[in-house]
Write an enzyme that holds these catalytic residues in place. Structure first.
Site, mmCIF file in Angstrom:
data_model
loop_
_atom_site.group_PDB
_atom_site.id
_atom_site.type_symbol
_atom_site.label_atom_id
_atom_site.label_comp_id
_atom_site.label_asym_id
_atom_site.label_seq_id
_atom_site.Cartn_x
_atom_site.Cartn_y
_atom_site.Cartn_z
ATOM 1 N N GLY A 117 -2.568 -8.364 -3.073
ATOM 2 C CA GLY A 117 -2.857 -6.942 -2.925
ATOM 3 C C GLY A 117 -2.434 -6.434 -1.563
ATOM 4 O O GLY A 117 -2.793 -5.327 -1.164
ATOM 5 N N GLY A 118 -1.661 -7.229 -0.835
ATOM 6 C CA GLY A 118 -1.158 -6.826 0.481
ATOM 7 C C GLY A 118 0.335 -6.556 0.443
ATOM 8 O O GLY A 118 1.007 -6.806 -0.565
ATOM 9 N N VAL A 119 0.857 -6.060 1.561
ATOM 10 C CA VAL A 119 2.266 -5.652 1.605
ATOM 11 C C VAL A 119 3.220 -6.851 1.568
ATOM 12 O O VAL A 119 4.295 -6.788 0.963
ATOM 13 C CB VAL A 119 2.529 -4.740 2.831
ATOM 14 C CG1 VAL A 119 2.418 -5.510 4.143
ATOM 15 C CG2 VAL A 119 3.901 -4.073 2.723
ATOM 16 N N MET B 202 -5.409 -14.495 -7.298
ATOM 17 C CA MET B 202 -6.422 -15.553 -7.248
ATOM 18 C C MET B 202 -7.754 -14.991 -6.777
ATOM 19 O O MET B 202 -7.814 -14.350 -5.734
ATOM 20 C CB MET B 202 -5.994 -16.643 -6.254
ATOM 21 C CG MET B 202 -4.820 -17.448 -6.698
ATOM 22 S SD MET B 202 -4.208 -18.512 -5.351
ATOM 23 C CE MET B 202 -2.873 -17.510 -4.719
ATOM 24 N N GLY C 258 3.518 -14.676 0.545
ATOM 25 C CA GLY C 258 3.979 -13.748 1.575
ATOM 26 C C GLY C 258 3.845 -14.293 2.982
ATOM 27 O O GLY C 258 3.752 -13.535 3.946
ATOM 28 N N CYS D 78 -10.998 -15.231 4.896
ATOM 29 C CA CYS D 78 -10.885 -14.608 3.570
ATOM 30 C C CYS D 78 -12.232 -14.336 2.913
ATOM 31 O O CYS D 78 -12.424 -13.307 2.297
ATOM 32 C CB CYS D 78 -9.981 -15.428 2.660
ATOM 33 S SG CYS D 78 -10.100 -17.204 2.870
ATOM 34 N N CYS E 111 -7.752 -23.461 3.162
ATOM 35 C CA CYS E 111 -7.473 -22.686 1.953
ATOM 36 C C CYS E 111 -6.025 -22.889 1.514
ATOM 37 O O CYS E 111 -5.746 -23.062 0.325
ATOM 38 C CB CYS E 111 -7.753 -21.210 2.204
ATOM 39 S SG CYS E 111 -7.403 -20.176 0.777
ATOM 40 N N GLY F 41 2.016 -15.475 -5.470
ATOM 41 C CA GLY F 41 0.600 -15.257 -5.180
ATOM 42 C C GLY F 41 0.428 -13.842 -4.660
ATOM 43 O O GLY F 41 0.808 -13.546 -3.535
#
EC number: 2.8.1.13
Length: 367
Positions: A15-17, A38, A128, A200, A103, A12
């Site tokens: 777009g994060g580290v 997603m 992550g 989110c 979520c 999944g």
């Protein structure tokens, strides 16, 4: 090392580290890796749209750099039906829900898990999250992440051992600075991106503005525990137990100079109850009743047991005794009183490193 080369993992990608490094670590472990971005929310303003577009672009850039495919899927309808509507209902009822937990339950480890397995042929999904999986006697356990500051097991307590068994959490074995260091070494675009905060679907917007779009605010009195009206609130939904800021009654004082705190919400009469001092008796609880229980091992409780509990994220573990009341409700008694136990939030239970599961706080117990 077991041979992972025949195993397909869908990561999944947010777009994060953390998810970026997750994909890299799984590649290093020999898995066939692909990403999935997603889309869980249909943006309704430009700022939100830009943020989502940036996240997708970052996820794509990381996948390009790692040489893996990025799939996209739209779960906005599932999110609206299974997360957002429940979130609004809870607020209407005067409770304070945790949408991140919902979520994870409904989207990341249900809709995503099913889509990855059925549509993309995945053997595992990966996220992550800072948690660990431990396989014991053919059952998977959920453990806290190695980095105590970042441990996210609180948000994943609804997972069953079957869901844990289908999931991989490689960054849970690392400390956050190490994750950033790996991203910097790989020159990933997400290496210095700040961690996302907040809910989110709200992003960085003001919570009050967002809620006001969906729920009509109903102003009402702010009343002290002694029965004096000390101000007006703009809507009970904007306040949570233990809250100090944003009450707008700073100048009003009883005999003491202590700041005011929210100690109760009287939903029936639309009254916000406040008291002075963060250890006011009305703010303290000796225990709680929890419902909507989820135990990771999915076994029913046979009798009372000792463990520790968190009644909110990042709280110190509280030693407690848990007693089953019936199949879906438990009574929890703390060894020491706890402040600001909030109905609607989750109580999550631990035995040392193991996350046992948890439930929704239905009511707090006071002396």
């Amino acid at each position: 090392m077991s041979d992972n080369s025949q195993k397909k993992v869908i990561v999944g990608m947010s777009g994060g580290v953390d998810s970026s490094v997750t994909a890299y670590l799984l590649q290093q472990q020999g898995y066939q890796v692909a990403g999935l971005f997603m889309k869980n929310w249909e943006e309704d303003d430009d700022e939100e749209y830009c943020s989502a577009a940036t996240d997708l672009a970052d996820a794509q850039a990381v996948c390009d750099k790692l040489g893996i495919e990025l799939h996209t899927v739209n779960f906005a309808a599932e999110y609206w039906d299974n997360v957002f509507e429940l979130f609004l209902e809870e607020y209407k009822a005067g409770r304070t829900p945790n949408p991140d937990i919902l979520c994870n339950k409904e989207i990341k480890f249900k809709a995503f898990l099913e889509f990855a397995a059925e549509d993309l042929g995945a053997d595992f999904i990966a996220t992550g999250h800072y948690v660990r999986r431990q396989d014991v006697d053919s059952k998977s356990r959920l453990l806290r992440g190695v980095d105590g500051n970042k441990d996210q097991s609180y948000f994943l307590y609804t997972l069953s051992h079957e869901q844990v068994a289908q999931s991989l959490f490689p960054v849970g074995e690392l400390e956050k600075p190490e994750v950033r260091r790996i991203a910097e070494q790989l020159e990933l675009v997400t290496a210095k991106k700040k961690d996302s905060t907040g809910i989110c679907f709200i992003g960085e917007r003001k919570f009050r503005d967002f809620l006001g779009r969906y729920l009509p605010a109903q102003p009402g009195p702010i009343v002290s525990v002694d029965g004096q009206t000390v101000g007006e609130h703009q809507g009970l939904m904007y306040h949570t137990l233990g809250q100090r800021k944003g009450l707008g009654i700073g100048g009003m004082k009883d005999s003491s100079e202590d700041p005011w705190y929210v100690v109760d919400k009287d939903v029936a009469n639309n009254v916000l109850v406040v008291a002075q001092g963060h250890e006011h008796p009305r703010l303290m609880s000796v225990g709680l009743i929890a419902q909507q229980l989820h135990w990771v091992d999915r076994l029913p409780l046979s009798g009372p047991f000792r463990c520790t509990v968190k009644t909110r994220y990042r709280q110190q573990d509280i030693p407690c005794t848990v007693t089953p009341l019936d199949e879906q409700r438990i009574e929890v008694r703390f060894d020491e009183p706890v402040a600001a136990v909030t109905p609607g939030q989750s109580a999550v239970f631990y035995q040392d490193e193991i996350c046992l599961g948890g439930g929704i706080i239905e009511q707090r117990l006071q002396e």
